[in-house]
Design an enzyme around this catalytic site. Structure first.
Site, PDB file in Angstrom:
ATOM      1  N   LYS A   1       3.444  -5.857   5.729  1.00 53.36           N
ATOM      2  CA  LYS A   1       2.040  -6.222   5.507  1.00 53.36           C
ATOM      3  C   LYS A   1       1.819  -7.720   5.619  1.00 53.36           C
ATOM      4  CE  LYS A   1       0.439  -2.283   2.785  1.00 53.36           C
ATOM      5  NZ  LYS A   1      -0.234  -1.860   1.545  1.00 53.36           N
TER       6      LYS A   1
ATOM      7  N   LYS B   1       5.040   9.537  12.615  1.00 53.41           N
ATOM      8  CA  LYS B   1       4.277  10.159  11.540  1.00 53.41           C
ATOM      9  C   LYS B   1       2.758  10.045  11.757  1.00 53.41           C
ATOM     10  CE  LYS B   1       4.006   9.687   6.646  1.00 53.41           C
ATOM     11  NZ  LYS B   1       4.274   8.826   5.512  1.00 53.41           N
TER      12      LYS B   1
ATOM     13  N   LYS C   1      -2.924   7.137   8.872  1.00 55.54           N
ATOM     14  CA  LYS C   1      -4.352   6.819   8.798  1.00 55.54           C
ATOM     15  C   LYS C   1      -4.674   5.551   9.571  1.00 55.54           C
ATOM     16  CE  LYS C   1      -4.058   4.219   4.539  1.00 55.54           C
ATOM     17  NZ  LYS C   1      -3.151   4.431   3.442  1.00 55.54           N
TER      18      LYS C   1
END
Ligand code: TRP
Length: 331
Positions: free
Chosen positions: A113, A196, A199
């Site tokens: 991040k 995977k 979102k």
């Protein structure tokens, strides 16, 4: 005997995918009877990255509405918002003082991040895991169901808890375990079945969202990438087909082998259309219920108030115990 405690937190977002639902929420629904549950929407964690206030508020309600619509029972499970229980921020500070720069620097989520933040990395992004440790330790949690990406944070929580127990007494904190869901939990991207379903995928067609209309769901699944073969088998090497079978298996509760056998001699087209039908049938009632709940914020506010009261009852005891052992004068 009192029940074991299960706790989990989810970032407030409207972008809840079929993968989140089948991989996490649906499992919680199944487990809720076995455990005393605490499920929260982690708004304090959310602000470690920039948020639009209006969207944050909406997404926080949306997360709680999703739990309810999915079947989490409001009478037996405590659902609450992290910022409503101030003990989280307080214990979070204490644990910031009992974690080290070296430990926090090793967290892969921080590396991922912060790498996207340029020169302006919020300090909260760095201390994020100490707050998460507080979330978990405040409730004497035994089981913490999380995705594989959060396992490192749970390990750190255990390390901090053990460190403090050694300093301040073995009964300061209960040492939590990660709860990694059994088979079938991992739903892959519709467009790249090797990775995977996420979102944050740039292509909205890679994921089904709980907000998607029936029509959109069917279209997305019809466009799902399948393999170059033509037979439908349970072979995991056919990752696209396997993903659709996994989705069906999670929803219908049938084994992948059983489903694959039922498609013997049929085309990929059949599998896609039927998977679309099955997913639409599973999501339609949830989407409708979420919309209904989002139209009744009075009800949600009432529920969150009770959830926070129940949560605080337990959290305040833990915080008082820790403050006492640290040598703070009782308030
Ligand atoms: N960090 C978790 C995530 O990004 C969310 C979270 C915050 C959480 N506090 C928690 C998960 C406590 C489990 C327990 O998914």
């Amino acid at each position: 005997m009192s029940k074991k405690i299960m706790l989990s937190g989810v970032q407030p977002t409207r972008a809840i995918t079929l993968g989140n639902y089948l991989g996490a929420i649906k499992n919680w629904v199944k487990l809720q009877k076995e455990y005393q549950c605490y499920f929260m929407s982690v708004d304090l964690h959310a602000i470690t990255l920039k948020q639009d206030p209006k969207e944050l508020r909406d997404a926080t309600y949306y997360g709680i509405a999703t739990y309810l619509a999915a079947g989490i029972h409001p009478k037996t499970c405590n659902m609450f918002v992290q910022s409503h229980v101030s003990e989280h921020a307080e214990l979070g500070w204490v644990l910031t003082c009992y974690s080290t720069m070296g430990e926090l620097n090793r967290m892969t989520q921080f590396k991922d991040k912060s790498g996207k933040q340029g020169d302006h990395i919020p300090t909260g992004l760095f201390t994020y895991p100490a707050l998460m440790a507080a979330d978990i330790l405040l409730y004497d949690s035994n089981a913490v169901p999380v995705g594989a990406d959060q396992k490192q944070h749970i390990e750190l929580t255990r390390d901090i808890a053990i460190r403090m127990n050694n300093l301040y007494g073995k009964d300061t904190f209960v040492i939590p375990e990660p709860y990694i869901a059994p088979v079938g939990a991992k739903i892959m991207s519709l467009l790249d079945p090797e990775s995977k379903m996420s979102k944050s995928d740039v292509n909205a067609n890679a994921s089904v969202f709980l907000t998607d209309s029936e029509d959109t769901i069917r279209k997305k699944i019809k466009r799902a990438v399948t393999d170059s073969g033509s037979e439908i088998t349970a072979d995991t090497k056919q990752s696209g087909v396997h993903n659709l079978l996994t989705i069906q298996s999670c929803i219908l509760g049938k084994s992948i082998q059983e489903l694959a056998d039922s498609y013997a001699g049929k085309q990929y087209g059949h599998l896609k259309v039927e998977t679309g039908d099955i997913v639409a049938a599973a999501i339609n009632p949830i989407r409708t219920e979420i919309e209904k709940l989002m139209g009744d914020l009075g009800y949600l506010n009432e529920l969150l108030k009770k959830g926070a009261e129940n949560a605080r009852e337990r959290a305040s005891k833990t915080l008082a115990r820790v403050y006492d052992r640290l040598g703070f004068i009782p308030r």
